[in-house]
Scaffold this motif. Structure first.
Motif, PDB file in Angstrom:
ATOM      1  N   GLY A 109       0.892  -1.354   0.038  1.00 11.74           N
ATOM      2  CA  GLY A 109      -0.031   0.041  -0.044  1.00 11.74           C
ATOM      3  C   GLY A 109       0.948   1.407   0.047  1.00 11.74           C
ATOM      4  N   GLU A 110       2.074   1.092  -0.287  1.00 12.97           N
ATOM      5  CA  GLU A 110       2.975   2.176  -0.489  1.00 12.97           C
ATOM      6  C   GLU A 110       3.657   2.800  -1.776  1.00 12.97           C
ATOM      7  OE1 GLU A 110       6.183   1.241   2.332  1.00 12.97           O
ATOM      8  OE2 GLU A 110       4.797   1.111   4.078  1.00 12.97           O
ATOM      9  N   GLY A 111       3.602   1.780  -2.543  1.00  8.42           N
ATOM     10  CA  GLY A 111       4.344   1.978  -3.867  1.00  8.42           C
ATOM     11  C   GLY A 111       3.255   2.491  -4.832  1.00  8.42           C
ATOM     12  N   ARG A 112       2.516   2.076  -5.312  1.00  7.43           N
ATOM     13  CA  ARG A 112       1.397   2.530  -6.247  1.00  7.43           C
ATOM     14  C   ARG A 112      -0.145   2.591  -5.420  1.00  7.43           C
ATOM     15  NH1 ARG A 112       2.243  -3.063  -7.546  1.00  7.43           N
ATOM     16  NH2 ARG A 112       0.264  -4.277  -7.184  1.00  7.43           N
ATOM     17  N   PRO A 113      -0.583   3.796  -6.165  1.00  5.93           N
ATOM     18  CA  PRO A 113      -1.954   4.019  -5.466  1.00  5.93           C
ATOM     19  C   PRO A 113      -2.976   3.064  -5.352  1.00  5.93           C
ATOM     20  CG  PRO A 113      -1.307   5.723  -7.043  1.00  5.93           C
ATOM     21  CD  PRO A 113      -0.314   4.596  -7.427  1.00  5.93           C
ATOM     22  N   LEU A 114      -3.861   2.936  -4.235  1.00  5.43           N
ATOM     23  CA  LEU A 114      -4.816   1.849  -4.246  1.00  5.43           C
ATOM     24  C   LEU A 114      -6.052   2.504  -5.065  1.00  5.43           C
ATOM     25  CD1 LEU A 114      -4.300   0.965  -0.665  1.00  5.43           C
ATOM     26  CD2 LEU A 114      -3.934  -0.600  -2.432  1.00  5.43           C
ATOM     27  N   PRO A 115      -6.853   1.543  -5.560  1.00  4.82           N
ATOM     28  CA  PRO A 115      -8.188   1.965  -6.282  1.00  4.82           C
ATOM     29  C   PRO A 115      -9.026   2.647  -5.323  1.00  4.82           C
ATOM     30  CG  PRO A 115      -7.992  -0.506  -5.998  1.00  4.82           C
ATOM     31  CD  PRO A 115      -6.668  -0.022  -5.658  1.00  4.82           C
ATOM     32  N   SER A 116      -9.748   3.491  -5.845  1.00  7.69           N
ATOM     33  CA  SER A 116     -10.644   4.126  -5.070  1.00  7.69           C
ATOM     34  C   SER A 116     -11.840   3.166  -4.266  1.00  7.69           C
ATOM     35  CB  SER A 116     -11.381   5.304  -5.683  1.00  7.69           C
ATOM     36  OG  SER A 116     -12.467   5.935  -5.011  1.00  7.69           O
ATOM     37  N   GLY A 117     -11.974   3.339  -3.129  1.00  6.95           N
ATOM     38  CA  GLY A 117     -12.950   2.452  -2.480  1.00  6.95           C
ATOM     39  C   GLY A 117     -12.488   1.072  -2.082  1.00  6.95           C
ATOM     40  N   ALA A 118     -11.027   0.844  -2.308  1.00 11.95           N
ATOM     41  CA  ALA A 118     -10.302  -0.488  -1.744  1.00 11.95           C
ATOM     42  C   ALA A 118     -10.583  -0.461  -0.181  1.00 11.95           C
ATOM     43  CB  ALA A 118      -8.902  -0.248  -1.863  1.00 11.95           C
ATOM     44  N   ASP A 119     -10.801  -1.660   0.192  1.00 11.09           N
ATOM     45  CA  ASP A 119     -10.952  -2.234   1.613  1.00 11.09           C
ATOM     46  C   ASP A 119      -9.634  -2.578   1.902  1.00 11.09           C
ATOM     47  OD1 ASP A 119     -11.989  -3.208   3.808  1.00 11.09           O
ATOM     48  OD2 ASP A 119     -13.476  -4.373   2.860  1.00 11.09           O
ATOM     49  N   VAL A 120      -8.930  -1.931   3.063  1.00 10.25           N
ATOM     50  CA  VAL A 120      -7.480  -2.201   3.222  1.00 10.25           C
ATOM     51  C   VAL A 120      -7.397  -3.023   4.677  1.00 10.25           C
ATOM     52  CG1 VAL A 120      -6.931  -0.571   1.698  1.00 10.25           C
ATOM     53  CG2 VAL A 120      -7.041  -0.091   4.142  1.00 10.25           C
ATOM     54  N   ILE A 121      -6.328  -3.501   4.981  1.00 12.47           N
ATOM     55  CA  ILE A 121      -5.951  -3.850   6.353  1.00 12.47           C
ATOM     56  C   ILE A 121      -4.849  -3.025   6.678  1.00 12.47           C
ATOM     57  CG2 ILE A 121      -4.647  -5.612   7.591  1.00 12.47           C
ATOM     58  CD1 ILE A 121      -5.685  -7.520   5.798  1.00 12.47           C
ATOM     59  N   TRP A 122      -4.993  -2.166   7.862  1.00 13.21           N
ATOM     60  CA  TRP A 122      -4.164  -1.327   7.986  1.00 13.21           C
ATOM     61  C   TRP A 122      -3.389  -1.456   9.254  1.00 13.21           C
ATOM     62  CZ3 TRP A 122      -5.393   4.315  10.950  1.00 13.21           C
ATOM     63  CH2 TRP A 122      -4.478   5.118  10.572  1.00 13.21           C
ATOM     64  N   VAL A 123      -2.112  -1.587   9.222  1.00 16.80           N
ATOM     65  CA  VAL A 123      -0.989  -2.193  10.253  1.00 16.80           C
ATOM     66  C   VAL A 123      -0.288  -1.166  10.846  1.00 16.80           C
ATOM     67  CG1 VAL A 123       0.609  -3.871  10.648  1.00 16.80           C
ATOM     68  CG2 VAL A 123      -1.088  -4.297   8.736  1.00 16.80           C
TER      69      VAL A 123
END
Length: 287
Positions: free
Chosen positions: A2-16
């Motif tokens: 989740g740091e290199g390329r942008p995530l798609p809008s609305g993506a459901d992520v795991i935040w660590v």
């Protein structure tokens, strides 16, 4: 992650958000191998994403509250802590010396719960009632799959059907696993951390000691009120300790009852020993 390329809008992520340590580094590597770019480790969340699971340590507990502002729905949280006091509203609380296998099992359980809730909401949105408006009825079920199917069907007779489906499924699943199958909170915690909860449920459903037990849902709708009563054939349980959103200091918090009360129903009342629960939805405010 989740740091290199942008995530798609609305993506459901795991935040660590974990301070560097052998355990934290192992957790990050494991998550990256399983979930790839869905894992975000930056101090700030990327724009446009929502959070399904947040994993923090003592130094980063504030991230749980920040993640709630980007809640993807039924957000789950894991706290890895060296302390012994309750820490807010984390769903799972693990000690700082936890082994990677336990963390892996807990992450799987938390993500599965989140994914199931999101799938349930999608199913409710897609499903159209085949029975018209339900005014009253009595329904009998035995398994977790039957609980899910019944929750989606009944939810269509209620306002805010996606939230009702989530809460009603939680009540029905509790009746199956805690009531009829006698899997108490401590046992469920151990099963979740070992990654064997579903297997134990399915095993007990086939056990002659439990196989004939059923859960009954009674539904009644009037002009101003919907009433649903769920009754299992178990001995009941101490429901008071699970009705709060703040649980024990360590382990699995089991906030399902509180979530059902807060999100889905106008009121939630356990009766007798706890094997009967009545949920109500007010359709119109009182004069």
């Amino acid at each position: 992650m989740g740091e290199g390329r942008p995530l798609p809008s609305g993506a459901d992520v795991i935040w660590v958000r974990l301070v560097a340590s052998p355990v934290a580094d192992a957790v990050r590597r494991d998550l990256a191998s399983r979930f790839g770019d869905a894992v975000v480790t930056t101090p700030d969340l990327p724009t446009g994403v929502t959070v399904g699971l947040v994993i923090v340590d003592d130094a980063n507990q504030a991230a749980i509250g920040l993640a709630a502002t980007r809640n993807a729905g039924a957000q789950q949280s894991i706290l890895i802590t060296s302390g012994h006091e309750p820490h807010g509203r984390a769903d799972f609380v693990l000690s700082s010396d936890v082994d990677l296998n336990t963390v892996t099992s807990v992450v799987t359980a938390a993500k599965d719960f989140h994914d199931q809730v999101m799938s349930l909401r999608s199913e409710v949105a897609r499903r159209k009632s085949a029975v018209g408006t339900i005014l009253r009825g009595e329904f009998v079920l035995r398994t977790l799959d039957e609980a899910r199917n019944l929750a989606t069907m009944i939810a269509h007779a209620c306002p805010n059907s996606d939230l009702v489906a989530i809460g009603l499924q939680e009540l029905l699943i509790n009746a199956v696993e805690h009531g009829n199958l006698e899997i108490d909170a401590d046992m469920k915690q151990a099963l979740l951390m070992a990654g064997t909860w579903r297997e134990e449920v399915e095993s007990r459903l086939q056990d002659p000691q439990y196989t004939d037990r059923t859960v009954t849902l009674s539904f009644q709708r009037s002009a101003r009120l919907i009433s649903m009563t769920v009754q299992d054939e178990g001995a009941g349980f101490d429901h008071e300790q699970y009705s709060s959103t703040v649980g024990e200091a360590t382990g699995y918090r089991g906030r399902g009852i509180a979530m059902a009360r807060d999100l889905s129903f106008s009121s939630l009342t356990y009766l007798g020993a706890g094997n009967v629960v009545e949920a109500t939805i007010i359709l119109e405010p009182e004069d």
